[in-house]
Design a protein around this motif. Structure first.
Motif, PDB file in Angstrom:
ATOM      1  N   ARG A 374      60.342   3.266  23.514  1.00  0.00           N
ATOM      2  CA  ARG A 374      61.501   2.464  23.123  1.00  0.00           C
ATOM      3  C   ARG A 374      61.078   1.488  22.026  1.00  0.00           C
ATOM      4  NH1 ARG A 374      63.996  -0.854  27.586  1.00  0.00           N
ATOM      5  NH2 ARG A 374      61.866  -1.000  28.391  1.00  0.00           N
ATOM      6  N   MET A 375      61.925   1.325  21.029  1.00  0.00           N
ATOM      7  CA  MET A 375      61.608   0.382  19.961  1.00  0.00           C
ATOM      8  C   MET A 375      61.658  -1.057  20.475  1.00  0.00           C
ATOM      9  SD  MET A 375      60.751  -0.222  16.845  1.00  0.00           S
ATOM     10  CE  MET A 375      61.003   1.310  15.964  1.00  0.00           C
ATOM     11  N   ASN A 376      62.684  -1.373  21.280  1.00  0.00           N
ATOM     12  CA  ASN A 376      62.828  -2.717  21.827  1.00  0.00           C
ATOM     13  C   ASN A 376      63.062  -2.658  23.335  1.00  0.00           C
ATOM     14  OD1 ASN A 376      62.693  -4.521  19.470  1.00  0.00           O
ATOM     15  ND2 ASN A 376      64.528  -3.428  18.805  1.00  0.00           N
ATOM     16  N   ARG A 377      62.499  -3.603  24.049  1.00  0.00           N
ATOM     17  CA  ARG A 377      62.642  -3.633  25.507  1.00  0.00           C
ATOM     18  C   ARG A 377      64.056  -3.995  25.944  1.00  0.00           C
ATOM     19  NH1 ARG A 377      57.200  -5.387  25.015  1.00  0.00           N
ATOM     20  NH2 ARG A 377      55.792  -4.190  26.381  1.00  0.00           N
ATOM     21  N   ASN A 378      64.782  -4.767  25.123  1.00  0.00           N
ATOM     22  CA  ASN A 378      66.117  -5.219  25.506  1.00  0.00           C
ATOM     23  C   ASN A 378      67.203  -4.236  25.082  1.00  0.00           C
ATOM     24  OD1 ASN A 378      65.255  -7.625  26.740  1.00  0.00           O
ATOM     25  ND2 ASN A 378      65.130  -8.650  24.751  1.00  0.00           N
ATOM     26  N   ASP A 379      66.886  -2.975  25.152  1.00  0.00           N
ATOM     27  CA  ASP A 379      67.858  -1.913  24.887  1.00  0.00           C
ATOM     28  C   ASP A 379      67.440  -0.703  25.705  1.00  0.00           C
ATOM     29  OD1 ASP A 379      70.021  -0.551  23.885  1.00  0.00           O
ATOM     30  OD2 ASP A 379      69.438  -0.729  21.774  1.00  0.00           O
ATOM     31  N   GLY A 380      68.405   0.185  25.944  1.00  0.00           N
ATOM     32  CA  GLY A 380      68.171   1.267  26.880  1.00  0.00           C
ATOM     33  C   GLY A 380      67.666   2.549  26.250  1.00  0.00           C
ATOM     34  N   LEU A 381      67.689   3.587  27.071  1.00  0.00           N
ATOM     35  CA  LEU A 381      67.361   4.954  26.664  1.00  0.00           C
ATOM     36  C   LEU A 381      68.666   5.727  26.579  1.00  0.00           C
ATOM     37  CD1 LEU A 381      65.236   7.204  26.161  1.00  0.00           C
ATOM     38  CD2 LEU A 381      65.285   7.624  28.637  1.00  0.00           C
ATOM     39  N   ASN A 385      74.199  12.408  22.777  1.00  0.00           N
ATOM     40  CA  ASN A 385      75.607  12.078  22.541  1.00  0.00           C
ATOM     41  C   ASN A 385      75.886  10.580  22.580  1.00  0.00           C
ATOM     42  OD1 ASN A 385      75.400  11.508  25.251  1.00  0.00           O
ATOM     43  ND2 ASN A 385      76.922  13.002  25.936  1.00  0.00           N
ATOM     44  N   GLY A 386      74.855   9.753  22.725  1.00  0.00           N
ATOM     45  CA  GLY A 386      75.032   8.311  22.722  1.00  0.00           C
ATOM     46  C   GLY A 386      75.224   7.686  24.088  1.00  0.00           C
ATOM     47  N   LYS A 387      75.308   8.489  25.122  1.00  0.00           N
ATOM     48  CA  LYS A 387      75.456   7.952  26.471  1.00  0.00           C
ATOM     49  C   LYS A 387      74.181   7.221  26.885  1.00  0.00           C
ATOM     50  CE  LYS A 387      76.207   9.388  31.270  1.00  0.00           C
ATOM     51  NZ  LYS A 387      76.403  10.554  32.191  1.00  0.00           N
ATOM     52  N   VAL A 388      74.348   6.061  27.518  1.00  0.00           N
ATOM     53  CA  VAL A 388      73.196   5.311  28.004  1.00  0.00           C
ATOM     54  C   VAL A 388      72.664   5.993  29.263  1.00  0.00           C
ATOM     55  CG1 VAL A 388      72.351   3.094  28.845  1.00  0.00           C
ATOM     56  CG2 VAL A 388      74.102   3.158  27.061  1.00  0.00           C
ATOM     57  N   ILE A 389      71.445   6.534  29.183  1.00  0.00           N
ATOM     58  CA  ILE A 389      70.832   7.172  30.351  1.00  0.00           C
ATOM     59  C   ILE A 389      70.340   6.109  31.323  1.00  0.00           C
ATOM     60  CG2 ILE A 389      69.014   8.728  31.142  1.00  0.00           C
ATOM     61  CD1 ILE A 389      69.045  10.017  28.368  1.00  0.00           C
ATOM     62  N   TYR A 390      69.558   5.158  30.806  1.00  0.00           N
ATOM     63  CA  TYR A 390      69.075   4.031  31.604  1.00  0.00           C
ATOM     64  C   TYR A 390      69.172   2.766  30.763  1.00  0.00           C
ATOM     65  CZ  TYR A 390      66.980   7.386  34.866  1.00  0.00           C
ATOM     66  OH  TYR A 390      66.781   8.395  35.776  1.00  0.00           O
ATOM     67  N   LYS A 398      57.796   0.042  27.450  1.00  0.00           N
ATOM     68  CA  LYS A 398      58.350   0.739  26.290  1.00  0.00           C
ATOM     69  C   LYS A 398      58.060   2.237  26.322  1.00  0.00           C
ATOM     70  CE  LYS A 398      58.506  -2.885  22.754  1.00  0.00           C
ATOM     71  NZ  LYS A 398      58.091  -3.244  21.372  1.00  0.00           N
ATOM     72  N   GLN A 399      57.066   2.658  27.090  1.00  0.00           N
ATOM     73  CA  GLN A 399      56.647   4.059  27.075  1.00  0.00           C
ATOM     74  C   GLN A 399      57.673   4.939  27.790  1.00  0.00           C
ATOM     75  OE1 GLN A 399      53.652   5.544  29.754  1.00  0.00           O
ATOM     76  NE2 GLN A 399      52.551   6.551  28.076  1.00  0.00           N
ATOM     77  N   ILE A 400      58.255   5.887  27.050  1.00  0.00           N
ATOM     78  CA  ILE A 400      59.229   6.818  27.622  1.00  0.00           C
ATOM     79  C   ILE A 400      58.530   8.060  28.155  1.00  0.00           C
ATOM     80  CG2 ILE A 400      61.254   8.241  27.151  1.00  0.00           C
ATOM     81  CD1 ILE A 400      61.924   6.254  24.888  1.00  0.00           C
ATOM     82  N   GLY A 428      57.127   8.950  31.319  1.00  0.00           N
ATOM     83  CA  GLY A 428      56.305   7.764  31.123  1.00  0.00           C
ATOM     84  C   GLY A 428      56.705   6.626  32.052  1.00  0.00           C
ATOM     85  N   HIS A 429      56.111   5.466  31.805  1.00  0.00           N
ATOM     86  CA  HIS A 429      56.285   4.329  32.713  1.00  0.00           C
ATOM     87  C   HIS A 429      57.742   3.883  32.818  1.00  0.00           C
ATOM     88  CE1 HIS A 429      52.038   4.116  33.201  1.00  0.00           C
ATOM     89  NE2 HIS A 429      51.786   3.730  31.958  1.00  0.00           N
ATOM     90  N   PHE A 430      58.475   3.852  31.697  1.00  0.00           N
ATOM     91  CA  PHE A 430      59.857   3.368  31.754  1.00  0.00           C
ATOM     92  C   PHE A 430      60.723   4.277  32.622  1.00  0.00           C
ATOM     93  CE2 PHE A 430      64.243   3.399  30.080  1.00  0.00           C
ATOM     94  CZ  PHE A 430      64.593   2.100  30.418  1.00  0.00           C
ATOM     95  N   LEU A 431      60.585   5.594  32.478  1.00  0.00           N
ATOM     96  CA  LEU A 431      61.384   6.519  33.284  1.00  0.00           C
ATOM     97  C   LEU A 431      61.062   6.378  34.770  1.00  0.00           C
ATOM     98  CD1 LEU A 431      61.237   9.671  30.996  1.00  0.00           C
ATOM     99  CD2 LEU A 431      63.269   8.324  31.542  1.00  0.00           C
ATOM    100  N   LYS A 432      59.826   6.071  35.085  1.00  0.00           N
ATOM    101  CA  LYS A 432      59.444   5.887  36.489  1.00  0.00           C
ATOM    102  C   LYS A 432      59.936   4.549  37.031  1.00  0.00           C
ATOM    103  CE  LYS A 432      55.461   8.961  36.129  1.00  0.00           C
ATOM    104  NZ  LYS A 432      53.992   9.108  36.167  1.00  0.00           N
ATOM    105  N   GLU A 433      60.070   3.554  36.156  1.00  0.00           N
ATOM    106  CA  GLU A 433      60.649   2.278  36.574  1.00  0.00           C
ATOM    107  C   GLU A 433      62.156   2.393  36.786  1.00  0.00           C
ATOM    108  OE1 GLU A 433      57.684  -0.826  34.151  1.00  0.00           O
ATOM    109  OE2 GLU A 433      59.599  -0.196  33.285  1.00  0.00           O
ATOM    110  N   ALA A 434      62.824   3.164  35.917  1.00  0.00           N
ATOM    111  CA  ALA A 434      64.282   3.182  35.894  1.00  0.00           C
ATOM    112  C   ALA A 434      64.904   4.221  36.822  1.00  0.00           C
ATOM    113  CB  ALA A 434      64.765   3.434  34.466  1.00  0.00           C
TER     114      ALA A 434
END
Length: 451
Positions: A374-381, A385-390, A398-400, A428-434
């Motif tokens: 992720r480029m920035n922590r204060n935004d999602g994945l 199609n633009g849908k927010v996954i997490y 930041k690691q996806i 990655g770590h973010f997907l396991k957190e979310a």
């Protein structure tokens, strides 16, 4: 299916008799006027060029496509989606008729049917759209200018921003007015359009004013040093847009440039753009930079190619600050990072080495390895199609993850194409957190027949 099989063998049997011309991704770019001089009794040539006037200046041309795809996922959506042990099948049918009346008038009509079978959840309209009018436009032409009015596909540059969405089952279109100018070293388009959202039933993709899209795109060639240079402005207004930072109306302007060149040995594609405008009650300030550089060992037997793609795509810096920094890729190609299409180009930093080589003239093997953050922590994945996954609030890392893919492509002839692809995504770590954060394994097979 029997009719399709008969058509396939009929086309293959007459290949040796037909004059060769390549199919285009935009089928309306094909021109079969040269067949006016054809004197053979080849039925396929008559399908592509059927004169309706004595001087053969007025003619009809017919064409189409049938594509079958099979996909199997282990841990789809990183384990958040229902398990599907059998996989699913996507089928797409396209058929068109192209009428030319002399050199100054032309009309093009195309139908599309996209079918989905075996999905664990209800298929989206991008996977299933039973039957609809995909394109229907008229061209009014002079020597250098063409005015195109009606429903049509749009595609510009490397298709990072405006694409036909070839990889997904249902291609996308716009109700548009477009003025095109063409000369030896310049192609310039100016257009205003309304996006046509896909709907699942028969002939229900009607006019929709929810998303307006306009712009100008200029492509210059034979430029000293850089060779090819694109410059463009693209504007979009959506009545309802959703990002991790909120929902609201969006008016966004994109100004960008692209430098690219292809030689037998070196290829490069460099692009950068800035976006500004308004979202809900706040301002927009977003950007992206991308590079794709490769080298082909042209004189080596297998013609191996090695390359590196990398992209930096802005994300939102702070929640609720009245300023949106999330980049909007507008209408990108569907398989942005491979056929698995797991991640979309929002709030992203990626590094993507790849290579390919020709096993034979018709058989190509390719492999790539992608690293995502992720480029920035204060935004999602986000999805393609633009849908927010997490949401970004679901984790701090930041690691996806990492994605490894391989594909084998076999072009039997210009009519028939086969592809086998496999993709492994290590969460990655973010997907396991979310979320569940399980690794994904996808296998996909494609067979495409064009005529």
């Amino acid at each position: 299916m029997k009719a399709i099989t008969t058509l396939f063998f009929g086309i293959v049997s007459c290949t040796c008799l037909a004059q060769e011309t390549s199919f285009k991704q935009l089928r309306y770019d094909e021109n079969y006027a040269y067949l006016a001089k054809d004197t053979s009794a080849n039925w396929y040539n008559r399908l592509k060029f059927q004169p309706v006037s004595q001087n053969k200046a007025d003619y009809l041309s017919f064409g189409g496509e049938v594509r079958y795809q099979y996909f199997h996922f282990d841990n789809q959506d990183w384990g958040a989606a229902p398990a599907d042990k059998d996989g699913f099948i996507l089928t797409r049918y396209l058929g068109h008729v192209d009428f030319h009346a002399g050199k100054h008038f032309r009309t093009f009509v195309q139908l599309q049917s996209s079918l989905a079978s075996g999905e664990a959840e209800k298929p989206s309209p991008v996977d299933q759209n039973l039957l609809d009018l995909h394109q229907a436009f008229v061209d009014l032409m002079t020597k250098d200018l063409t005015l195109r009015l009606g429903r049509q596909e749009l595609s510009y540059g490397s298709q990072r921003l405006v694409a036909v969405r070839e990889a997904p089952n249902n291609r996308q279109a716009f109700d548009a007015a477009k003025l095109m100018y063409g000369s030896k070293n310049l192609k310039l388009d100016v257009f205003y359009s309304y996006y046509v959202p896909a709907k699942p039933n028969i002939f229900d993709d009607g006019f929709n004013n929810g998303t307006q899209f306009w712009g100008a795109y200029g492509a210059f060639t034979q430029i000293p040093v850089v060779k090819n240079f694109d410059i463009y402005y693209l504007g979009i207004h959506k009545k309802a847009a959703t990002f991790d930072d909120g929902k609201g109306a969006e008016t966004r302007h994109s100004i960008g440039t692209r430098i690219w060149r292809t030689t037998p040995y070196w290829q490069y594609d460099l692009e950068g753009l800035y976006q500004f405008g308004n979202f809900a009650a706040g301002a927009i300030s977003a950007w992206t930079l991308s590079a794709n550089i490769s080298h082909t060992f042209y004189q080596t037997k297998l013609k191996p190619q090695i390359g590196l793609k990398t992209e930096a795509i802005s994300g939102d810096k702070n929640y609720g600050d009245g300023r949106l920094n999330t980049f909007n890729p507008l209408f990108p190609k569907g398989a942005y990072f491979g056929l698995a299409a797991l991640i979309g180009p929002y709030n992203l930093l990626d590094a993507h080495p790849y290579f390919q080589f020709n096993l034979t003239k018709k058989l190509v093997f390719s492999a790539d390895y992608d690293l995502f953050w992720r480029m920035n922590r204060n935004d999602g994945l986000y999805a393609v199609n633009g849908k927010v996954i997490y949401s970004g609030k679901a984790g701090s890392s930041k690691q996806i993850g990492r994605q490894l893919g391989g594909a084998l492509e076999y072009t039997i002839n210009k009519y028939l194409y086969l592809r086998q692809e496999i993709t492994w995504f290590s969460a990655g770590h973010f997907l396991k957190e979310a979320g569940p954060g399980k690794d994904i394994l996808m296998a996909g097979s494609t067979i495409t027949l064009k005529f």
